[in-house]
Design a protein around this motif. Structure first.
Motif, mmCIF file in Angstrom:
data_model
loop_
_atom_site.group_PDB
_atom_site.id
_atom_site.type_symbol
_atom_site.label_atom_id
_atom_site.label_comp_id
_atom_site.label_asym_id
_atom_site.label_seq_id
_atom_site.Cartn_x
_atom_site.Cartn_y
_atom_site.Cartn_z
ATOM 1 N N PHE A 194 0.835 -1.205 0.000
ATOM 2 C CA PHE A 194 0.000 0.000 0.000
ATOM 3 C C PHE A 194 0.869 1.254 0.000
ATOM 4 O O PHE A 194 0.654 2.183 -0.782
ATOM 5 N N THR A 195 1.872 1.252 0.865
ATOM 6 C CA THR A 195 2.736 2.422 1.001
ATOM 7 C C THR A 195 3.502 2.693 -0.295
ATOM 8 O O THR A 195 3.497 3.813 -0.807
ATOM 9 N N GLU A 196 4.125 1.663 -0.832
ATOM 10 C CA GLU A 196 4.994 1.904 -1.986
ATOM 11 C C GLU A 196 4.206 2.238 -3.252
ATOM 12 O O GLU A 196 4.647 3.066 -4.061
ATOM 13 N N CYS A 197 3.019 1.640 -3.407
ATOM 14 C CA CYS A 197 2.279 1.899 -4.645
ATOM 15 C C CYS A 197 1.623 3.283 -4.635
ATOM 16 O O CYS A 197 1.485 3.915 -5.679
ATOM 17 N N THR A 198 1.213 3.747 -3.446
ATOM 18 C CA THR A 198 0.691 5.110 -3.351
ATOM 19 C C THR A 198 1.770 6.098 -3.788
ATOM 20 O O THR A 198 1.529 7.000 -4.596
ATOM 21 N N LEU A 199 2.981 5.888 -3.267
ATOM 22 C CA LEU A 199 4.087 6.775 -3.617
ATOM 23 C C LEU A 199 4.445 6.646 -5.094
ATOM 24 O O LEU A 199 4.779 7.631 -5.751
ATOM 25 N N GLY A 200 4.356 5.414 -5.615
ATOM 26 C CA GLY A 200 4.680 5.172 -7.026
ATOM 27 C C GLY A 200 3.832 6.031 -7.941
ATOM 28 O O GLY A 200 4.322 6.613 -8.915
ATOM 29 N N VAL A 201 2.531 6.136 -7.637
ATOM 30 C CA VAL A 201 1.638 6.942 -8.473
ATOM 31 C C VAL A 201 1.864 8.428 -8.211
ATOM 32 O O VAL A 201 1.910 9.237 -9.125
ATOM 33 N N HIS A 249 2.273 -0.413 -11.023
ATOM 34 C CA HIS A 249 1.026 0.269 -10.650
ATOM 35 C C HIS A 249 0.982 1.735 -11.066
ATOM 36 O O HIS A 249 -0.076 2.351 -11.051
ATOM 37 N N SER A 250 2.146 2.297 -11.400
ATOM 38 C CA SER A 250 2.174 3.755 -11.534
ATOM 39 C C SER A 250 1.514 4.273 -12.813
ATOM 40 O O SER A 250 1.376 5.475 -12.979
ATOM 41 N N ALA A 251 1.076 3.379 -13.700
ATOM 42 C CA ALA A 251 0.486 3.851 -14.956
ATOM 43 C C ALA A 251 -1.011 4.112 -14.861
ATOM 44 O O ALA A 251 -1.615 4.587 -15.812
ATOM 45 N N GLU A 278 -6.388 10.426 -7.479
ATOM 46 C CA GLU A 278 -6.004 10.144 -6.103
ATOM 47 C C GLU A 278 -4.979 9.019 -6.066
ATOM 48 O O GLU A 278 -5.340 7.856 -6.176
ATOM 49 N N PRO A 279 -3.696 9.330 -5.862
ATOM 50 C CA PRO A 279 -2.676 8.270 -5.825
ATOM 51 C C PRO A 279 -3.009 7.181 -4.807
ATOM 52 O O PRO A 279 -2.720 6.013 -5.022
#
Lengths: 144, 514
Positions: free
Chosen positions: B151-158, B328-330, B335-336
């Motif tokens: 959850f943490t890393e993918c939010t930041l990724g976006v 996930h960042s694409a 809302e990231p």
């Protein structure tokens, strides 16, 4: 009350026949035409990471192409014939989108061409025409 | 039966290869293996070095502590927002005007196809084969906690992805480490990003490539009979080359369609086997719980089971590793944090559901040999639990499924080959993103990486499982070292996003479209 014809238009020969049919009705009865072009799309399809990265770019390209090469030429042509015309460009499942627009825009009729798949492929993958027959919210004409 | 099949299938090949060829081939494999083990040994021993005076590797503690910290810091976000994550994936909150853009579902599916694969089939067998059934308990626990890391890393990724003028996007830890650190006024973001990229390239070549090629070879040779690994390697490398260098979209597309289907087939088959042995489910869970705290005779006891469970879970769902943040960042979202919610489903599906299925089938099938008197597992000299037919890794899973359906090894072989392939495609992309971050974008630079990637396919297929699996783990965990370190500094940013989003969701400002 003036008629509003929703025409499913993708630039194909059968779509052209449907448009011609709609045009003659519009001229005879005095109505307007709403061209609908749907880019087939499912949010549940699978893409590779590379495709994900390029999706936004591709979408822009696809919409540009549809607008400039499919919709704009016929819009000019129809206006020149003195018939009022508008258009919608959307992503989604063709039949669903056409019905949605017909409802939202209070169209009186849907006119589409037959997509010309063989009976077998239509049975397996479904065809836009047969789907519309099932779900159309207004009378629907299928032009062979 | 398998013997007869293998002879028939290899008949033609062995006639032409008769004589010196097999001997020569075998020695190529051995040389590759020796060279590989020698050159990577120091790296592996550093990553897996235990705390002084114990047998507990510091890296496992690192991941467990991280997952626990994120779980507590975000107040069990993985359980509180589980339902919301599902409605996001369903598209309940997607703006219809964004149709045609990458949906939450697509980002999740693509990220999943990179993680669901051999880790779930072979990795679990390795965990259970060394750590016993108890490893399953720790694996599930690691999966549940890992959801918070993801959850943490993918939010930041976006949030910190790069959006280029031509409409393409690039994201991942290298971007949030640089931009996020700069935003918080912290030094060192750039160094972390470079380190991460180096390890990501190694991880892509290791776990994302060699491990896959190796297990695919083991699976194929288990069915058609022994033959040199480099042959599988060359074939695989050729197909991967055709896709990533030749741009053969059709192969990638077919794989992306078949892989989810294989995944579902795999889970269904496992479910059928479990239901067929419904009377043993209670016993199997008994073994899992008892093994988790006593070890039931495995090497290292409870700690041995725990280490194996945590290691395999991390290797399978990649939570905290940072790879998923790239995939996930694409997604198209304002809302990231929504992508963070969606991504927390990934370790759940991957580890809590699929890995547990594999483990249950292996345990229920009775492939692991116990001492009839003590009820403890018999451990061989290598530290592995003895199995009914001496198999390990993916062949152990295969044997377990075969005990219920004799034909299943063929389906599994196909699944393994496809999973291996799709994982390679995903990781070639992750590796490439790290590569271009380091060396800059450009056609020639990309080709260099892609060719290196293909060469490693061959090395991976030719080397033995031992050194390959060690190196794969080491490289992937090295990514986690850098990534998690950065996440600790960036997690307040995620917390702000979470609070703001939750408040707006509660007030009704964020509403369903459908």
């Amino acid at each position: 009350m003036s008629e509003k014809f929703v025409v499913g238009y993708d630039g194909s020969v059968t779509a052209r026949r449907a448009l011609d049919f709609a045009l003659s009705r519009a001229k005879a009865q005095g109505g307007t035409i709403l061209l609908v072009h749907v880019l087939e799309w499912s949010p549940y399809s699978f893409l590779t990471p590379q495709e994900l990265e390029e999706r936004h770019k591709r979408r822009r390209e696809e919409m540009d192409r549809a607008k400039h090469h499919i919709l704009e030429p016929v819009i000019t042509e129809i206006s020149d014939q003195g018939v009022e015309v508008t258009s919608e460009l959307r992503y989604g499942k063709t039949a669903d989108v056409i019905c949605e627009i017909a409802t939202d825009q209070k169209a009186t009729q849907i006119i589409i061409g037959r997509d010309g798949h063989s009976a077998l492929s239509a049975r397996v993958f479904g065809s836009v025409a047969s789907a519309l027959v099932q779900i159309a919210p207004v009378p629907c004409t299928i032009v062979p | 039966m398998q013997q007869i099949f293998s002879r028939a299938a290899l008949g033609a090949a062995s006639l032409t290869f008769a004589g010196t060829a097999p001997v020569m081939a075998q020695s190529i494999d051995e040389k590759v293996n020796q060279l590989f083990a020698d050159s990577t040994g120091w790296f592996v021993s550093f990553i897996f070095s235990p705390f002084p005076g114990t047998s507990f590797p510091w890296i496992v503690a690192w991941l467990v502590v991280a997952a626990s910290v994120f779980t507590l810091y975000f107040a069990f976000v993985q359980f509180r927002n589980f339902g919301h994550a599902i409605s996001l994936v369903k598209g309940d909150y997607s703006d219809p005007n964004d149709a045609g853009e990458v949906s939450h579902f697509q980002a999740l599916a693509t990220a999943l196809s990179g993680t669901v694969g051999l880790g779930n089939i072979a990795g679990v067998a390795v965990a259970v084969g060394i750590g016993g059934p108890g490893a399953t308990f720790w694996m599930i626990l690691a999966g549940l906690m890992g959801m918070a890391s993801k959850f943490t890393e993918c939010t930041l990724g976006v949030k910190y992805r790069n959006e280029y003028p031509d409409g393409t996007v690039s994201g991942g830890p290298m971007y949030y480490l640089t931009k996020g650190f700069a935003e918080r006024g912290l030094p060192g973001g750039k160094i972390l990003a470079v380190l991460f990229s180096i390890f990501c390239i190694l991880g892509a070549l290791g776990g994302g490539n060699m491990f896959q090629a190796n297990q695919a070879h083991q699976q194929i040779s288990g069915i058609v009979g022994e033959y040199p690994g480099w042959i599988t390697g060359v074939i695989f490398a050729a197909v991967v080359f055709a896709v990533i260098v030749g741009g053969l979209k059709s192969i990638a597309r077919v794989t992306e369609k078949v892989v989810p289907f294989m995944g579902v087939t795999y889970v269904l088959a496992a479910l059928v086997i479990i239901i067929m042995n419904a009377d043993q489910i209670g016993w199997a869970f008994g073994q899992i719980f008892e093994g988790a705290f006593t070890g039931l005779g495995v090497a290292g006891g409870m700690v041995g089971a725990l280490i194996q469970g945590f290691k395999r879970a991390a290797f399978s769902n990649e939570a905290g590793v940072g790879s998923a943040a790239i995939a996930h960042s694409a997604v198209r979202t304002k809302e990231p944090i929504t992508e963070g919610f969606v991504s927390l489903l990934e370790p759940f599906i991957d580890t809590v559901v699929i890995c547990t299925m594999t483990a249950l089938v292996i345990i229920i099938s009775g492939q692991l040999v116990t001492d009839p008197e003590t009820g403890l597992y018999i451990v061989g000299e290598s530290g592995m639990i003895q199995t009914a037919d001496g198999s390990s890794g993916v062949s152990l899973t295969s044997a377990a499924f075969a005990s219920a359906f004799s034909w299943f090894p063929y389906v599994l072989a196909l699944a393994v080959v496809l999973f291996a392939f799709s994982t390679m495609i995903s990781w070639s992309y992750y590796g490439l993103k790290a590569w271009t971050y380091l060396f800059g974008e450009g056609k020639n630079k990309e080709i260099v990486f892609k060719v290196i990637f293909c060469i490693f396919v061959i090395i991976g297929a030719a080397a033995n499982l031992g050194p390959v699996i060690d190196f794969s783990d080491a490289a992937i965990f090295a990514m986690a070292v850098v990534n998690v370190f950065g996440l600790y500094f960036l997690m307040p940013i995620v917390k702000r996003e979470l609070q703001s989003y939750s408040a707006r969701l509660k007030s009704g400002e964020i509403r369903k479209f459908h």
